[in-house]
Every structure is written in C-alpha cells, then in structure tokens.
Design a protein around this motif. Structure first.
Motif, mmCIF file in Angstrom:
data_model
loop_
_atom_site.group_PDB
_atom_site.id
_atom_site.type_symbol
_atom_site.label_atom_id
_atom_site.label_comp_id
_atom_site.label_asym_id
_atom_site.label_seq_id
_atom_site.Cartn_x
_atom_site.Cartn_y
_atom_site.Cartn_z
ATOM 1 N N ALA A 211 -3.359 20.655 5.695
ATOM 2 C CA ALA A 211 -4.811 20.526 5.851
ATOM 3 C C ALA A 211 -5.145 19.072 6.143
ATOM 4 C CB ALA A 211 -5.534 20.993 4.586
ATOM 5 N N SER A 212 -6.360 18.837 6.598
ATOM 6 C CA SER A 212 -6.792 17.479 6.922
ATOM 7 C C SER A 212 -7.301 16.792 5.658
ATOM 8 C CB SER A 212 -7.897 17.505 7.990
ATOM 9 O OG SER A 212 -8.289 16.197 8.332
ATOM 10 N N ILE A 213 -6.353 16.422 4.806
ATOM 11 C CA ILE A 213 -6.648 15.788 3.523
ATOM 12 C C ILE A 213 -6.364 14.292 3.642
ATOM 13 C CG2 ILE A 213 -5.964 15.650 1.100
ATOM 14 C CD1 ILE A 213 -5.177 18.649 1.352
ATOM 15 N N PRO A 214 -7.289 13.426 3.255
ATOM 16 C CA PRO A 214 -7.023 11.983 3.323
ATOM 17 C C PRO A 214 -5.802 11.591 2.495
ATOM 18 C CG PRO A 214 -9.355 12.396 2.979
ATOM 19 C CD PRO A 214 -8.666 13.714 2.811
ATOM 20 N N VAL A 215 -4.952 10.755 3.075
ATOM 21 C CA VAL A 215 -3.727 10.301 2.412
ATOM 22 C C VAL A 215 -3.681 8.783 2.440
ATOM 23 C CG1 VAL A 215 -1.201 10.236 2.567
ATOM 24 C CG2 VAL A 215 -2.423 12.395 2.923
ATOM 25 N N MET A 216 -3.335 8.195 1.296
ATOM 26 C CA MET A 216 -3.072 6.771 1.201
ATOM 27 C C MET A 216 -1.600 6.580 0.856
ATOM 28 S SD MET A 216 -3.635 3.504 1.136
ATOM 29 C CE MET A 216 -5.405 3.151 1.118
ATOM 30 N N ALA A 217 -0.876 5.830 1.676
ATOM 31 C CA ALA A 217 0.516 5.486 1.410
ATOM 32 C C ALA A 217 0.538 4.043 0.899
ATOM 33 C CB ALA A 217 1.349 5.635 2.675
ATOM 34 N N TRP A 218 0.805 3.874 -0.388
ATOM 35 C CA TRP A 218 0.697 2.572 -1.064
ATOM 36 C C TRP A 218 2.075 2.141 -1.543
ATOM 37 C CZ3 TRP A 218 -4.311 0.420 -2.295
ATOM 38 C CH2 TRP A 218 -4.276 -0.746 -3.062
ATOM 39 N N VAL A 219 2.404 0.871 -1.386
ATOM 40 C CA VAL A 219 3.692 0.367 -1.837
ATOM 41 C C VAL A 219 3.548 -1.110 -2.185
ATOM 42 C CG1 VAL A 219 4.561 -0.397 0.429
ATOM 43 C CG2 VAL A 219 6.187 0.442 -1.281
ATOM 44 N N GLY A 220 4.408 -1.598 -3.070
ATOM 45 C CA GLY A 220 4.433 -3.022 -3.364
ATOM 46 C C GLY A 220 5.162 -3.778 -2.270
ATOM 47 N N ALA A 221 4.609 -4.884 -1.844
ATOM 48 C CA ALA A 221 5.228 -5.658 -0.769
ATOM 49 C C ALA A 221 6.568 -6.256 -1.196
ATOM 50 C CB ALA A 221 4.284 -6.758 -0.303
ATOM 51 N N VAL A 237 4.278 8.708 10.816
ATOM 52 C CA VAL A 237 4.446 10.100 11.237
ATOM 53 C C VAL A 237 3.179 10.914 10.991
ATOM 54 C CG1 VAL A 237 5.707 12.244 10.791
ATOM 55 C CG2 VAL A 237 6.950 10.083 10.991
ATOM 56 N N TRP A 238 2.605 10.788 9.805
ATOM 57 C CA TRP A 238 1.471 11.650 9.473
ATOM 58 C C TRP A 238 0.184 11.249 10.183
ATOM 59 C CZ3 TRP A 238 1.117 13.958 3.885
ATOM 60 C CH2 TRP A 238 2.178 14.861 3.721
ATOM 61 N N ARG A 239 0.076 9.994 10.646
ATOM 62 C CA ARG A 239 -1.141 9.654 11.363
ATOM 63 C C ARG A 239 -1.143 10.281 12.757
ATOM 64 N NH1 ARG A 239 -1.617 4.180 14.120
ATOM 65 N NH2 ARG A 239 0.483 3.534 14.719
ATOM 66 N N GLY A 240 -0.050 10.914 13.133
ATOM 67 C CA GLY A 240 -0.024 11.682 14.365
ATOM 68 C C GLY A 240 -0.663 13.044 14.232
ATOM 69 N N PHE A 241 -1.030 13.428 13.017
ATOM 70 C CA PHE A 241 -1.724 14.692 12.772
ATOM 71 C C PHE A 241 -3.223 14.425 12.615
ATOM 72 C CE2 PHE A 241 2.606 15.430 11.167
ATOM 73 C CZ PHE A 241 2.924 16.600 11.862
ATOM 74 N N PRO A 242 -4.048 15.450 12.786
ATOM 75 C CA PRO A 242 -5.509 15.257 12.686
ATOM 76 C C PRO A 242 -5.967 15.133 11.240
ATOM 77 C CG PRO A 242 -5.026 17.552 13.151
ATOM 78 C CD PRO A 242 -3.707 16.830 13.211
ATOM 79 N N MET A 243 -5.639 14.010 10.611
ATOM 80 C CA MET A 243 -6.010 13.776 9.221
ATOM 81 C C MET A 243 -6.119 12.274 8.996
ATOM 82 S SD MET A 243 -2.263 14.682 7.627
ATOM 83 C CE MET A 243 -2.741 14.473 5.915
ATOM 84 N N PRO A 244 -6.963 11.840 8.059
ATOM 85 C CA PRO A 244 -7.097 10.407 7.771
ATOM 86 C C PRO A 244 -5.901 9.916 6.944
ATOM 87 C CG PRO A 244 -9.008 11.684 7.005
ATOM 88 C CD PRO A 244 -7.911 12.647 7.284
ATOM 89 N N VAL A 245 -5.151 8.963 7.481
ATOM 90 C CA VAL A 245 -4.008 8.391 6.773
ATOM 91 C C VAL A 245 -4.137 6.871 6.787
ATOM 92 C CG1 VAL A 245 -1.497 8.245 6.611
ATOM 93 C CG2 VAL A 245 -2.550 10.303 7.536
ATOM 94 N N GLN A 246 -3.970 6.264 5.616
ATOM 95 C CA GLN A 246 -4.012 4.817 5.492
ATOM 96 C C GLN A 246 -2.727 4.326 4.821
ATOM 97 O OE1 GLN A 246 -7.935 3.054 4.222
ATOM 98 N NE2 GLN A 246 -8.367 5.184 3.685
ATOM 99 N N MET A 247 -2.428 3.054 5.006
ATOM 100 C CA MET A 247 -1.257 2.436 4.393
ATOM 101 C C MET A 247 -1.657 1.096 3.809
ATOM 102 S SD MET A 247 2.347 1.278 6.183
ATOM 103 C CE MET A 247 1.586 -0.142 6.981
ATOM 104 N N HIS A 248 -1.070 0.778 2.646
ATOM 105 C CA HIS A 248 -1.325 -0.538 2.050
ATOM 106 C C HIS A 248 -0.054 -1.050 1.398
ATOM 107 C CE1 HIS A 248 -3.713 -3.803 0.395
ATOM 108 N NE2 HIS A 248 -3.073 -3.638 -0.738
ATOM 109 N N GLU A 249 0.305 -2.307 1.670
ATOM 110 C CA GLU A 249 1.423 -2.981 1.036
ATOM 111 C C GLU A 249 0.851 -4.075 0.133
ATOM 112 O OE1 GLU A 249 4.035 -4.214 4.188
ATOM 113 O OE2 GLU A 249 4.329 -2.154 4.896
ATOM 114 N N GLU A 250 0.906 -3.844 -1.167
ATOM 115 C CA GLU A 250 0.238 -4.737 -2.120
ATOM 116 C C GLU A 250 1.076 -5.979 -2.389
ATOM 117 O OE1 GLU A 250 -1.896 -4.743 -6.534
ATOM 118 O OE2 GLU A 250 -0.914 -2.917 -5.808
#
Length: 278
Positions: A211-221, A237-250
């Motif tokens: 489903a088009s569920i927002p995803v956050m991919a978070w990791v420590g830098a 990979v997942w931002r190629g699907f019709p869904m909101p995907v974000q990434m953050h390296e803390e």
C-alpha cells in the motif's frame, strides 16, 4: 569504512566490536526500562504481558498516555532475531506517549526456536492484538532486525488483515536489515538458518509494498557501512513505487544510540515516527 566487495561478512555486520563501551548499553537499557515501567505502573498506565499468541514469548506491553489515545505506536526490538525481549526498551515509549499515542512493545520467539518468517507472523499477531485494544491510526517502528520486521508488515505476502493494514499511517525503519541475503554469509546463520527461499520471501528490499504507506528509513551516520548501505538501498528501491519514502542519516549516532530519539518527544526521530511536521 567497509571495502566492497566484502571479504569479512561477520565484521561487516558486527556492531558492538566497533562501539566504545558497547557492553554498558544493555544494562543501561534494562535499568531505564525497569524504572519507566514502574512509574507507568504506579500511574495505572501500563498493561504488561498481554498475550497475543500461544508461544511463551508471545506477550506485549501496552503503555497508555494520559487521556484518550490519539492512536497506536508499535516498537519492535532488534538483536538479530536472536537476542533481547520487550523488557529492554520500555523507556523508548516516552516520546510517543508525550504526544498522546499508546505504545505497544512485543516480545517474540527468538531464533533458533523460530525462523525469521515465523517471527514476522508473530509480530503481525502482536500488532493485530494491540490494534484491537487502541483505536485510531497505527504507526510502526523497529530497530535493526525490528526494522526488517516492520517493513515486512507492509510488503510481500500479506501478514496483516486488510482492516489493520488500512490503519497503518506510517512505518519508520531504524537501522533496518532489509536484505537478508548477506547474512547467509555470516556465522550468525548457524542460528538464523536463512535459506535462499526465506531470504527472497522475507527481505523487504526484494518485495513490493502492499500500500502507499509513508516510510522513513533512518540510520546513524556512524553505524557500520553495511547498515548505512542497507538503509539507503531500501530508500532507493522503494521510492520507485507510488508511495512517500524518506531517508535520514543522523549525524554522530551509532547502532546502539540511534534509537535514543524515540524517548524524546521533541527529537526529530520521534516526530518523524509520529508523522509530525518539523
């Protein structure tokens, strides 16, 4: 940094060996969690050891905010599917509770007493039980192995009933292992017993989101390069699907302290998990 191609998979996925004072973290987590449970218990806001299945480890703790919950937040612990249980992490519920969310934290049957595919099914049962106790949107987060488990909840062969899946408002994977195939080359696989078919079926990186569920991919830098790569890989990979995907390296965070932000209501990790702006 890890050189590619990897020649030592055990080192590539070793966390504690590369963190100063690593042995101090589990007792610290345990003490913080015990204090937190005692405080919430005294306030009548802790429902402990709710059974969600027949296995001895099929229990979850449900922590309640003051007043009617705005929704349900679920935290799934890590430990490479073979270590820890819910009792180490209770204090991480503080952030979501401050924003009015109830928080569920399940234990599950660890490997080798279970397979990763079986753990995923237990987590689905735990989420379903908790969702039956708390109305409103459901938000999932998990750390390390837990990151794989929560992203698996929304990809591949469906594990959650449609009415529960429809309530999931967001998923935050923290330092998730989204591709199980490299772990087949580690000594851990003597315990995990990941085969080719299970790696394909249980690796969110290789699966289609449901489903088009927002995803956050978070990791420590400052984490092991393989965890940074796995995090980036899910995002790419997942931002190629019709869904909101974000990434953050803390910045400045390693594998053992990257989860701390969940306990702080104002921390960007907690706010991202709950879908709050800023």
């Amino acid at each position: 940094m890890t050189d590619y191609p990897i020649t030592d998979y055990d080192d590539a996925y070793a966390n504690g060996a590369h963190i100063d004072g690593a042995a101090e973290f589990p007792p610290r987590w345990t003490a913080q969690a015990e204090t937190f449970r005692a405080q919430l218990g005294q306030a009548g806001r802790a429902r402990l050891d709710l059974s969600y299945g027949p296995a001895p480890s099929n229990h979850l703790d449900l922590f309640l905010p003051e007043g009617r919950p705005k929704g349900l937040a679920v935290f799934v612990h890590g430990g490479y599917w073979k270590a820890f249980d819910k009792s180490y992490w209770s204090h991480l519920a503080a952030g979501p509770l401050a924003h009015g969310f109830a928080v569920a934290m399940p234990s599950y049957t660890l490997c080798p007493g279970n397979r990763i595919s079986g753990i995923a099914r237990e987590i689905a049962a735990a989420i379903s039980l908790a969702a039956g106790e708390v109305d409103g949107p459901v938000r999932l987060t998990g750390h390390s192995a837990g990151g794989q488990l929560v992203t698996r909840m929304i990809s591949g062969a469906a594990l959650l009933a449609g009415d529960v899946l429809d309530r999931i408002a967001g998923v935050t994977s923290i330092s998730g292992v989204h591709d199980l195939r490299p772990l087949q080359r580690t000594g851990m696989n003597d315990v995990l017993a990941i085969g080719a078919a299970e790696a394909q079926a249980e690796s969110p990186l290789l699966l289609v989101p449901l489903a088009s569920i927002p995803v956050m991919a978070w990791v420590g830098a400052d984490e092991r390069p393989e965890f940074v790569r796995q995090n980036r890989a899910l995002y790419e990979v997942w931002r190629g699907f019709p869904m909101p995907v974000q990434m953050h390296e803390e910045a400045g965070k390693h594998h053992f302290d990257v989860i701390d932000g969940l306990a702080d209501a104002d921390h960007p990790l907690c706010r991202a998990f709950l879908g709050l702006e800023g």
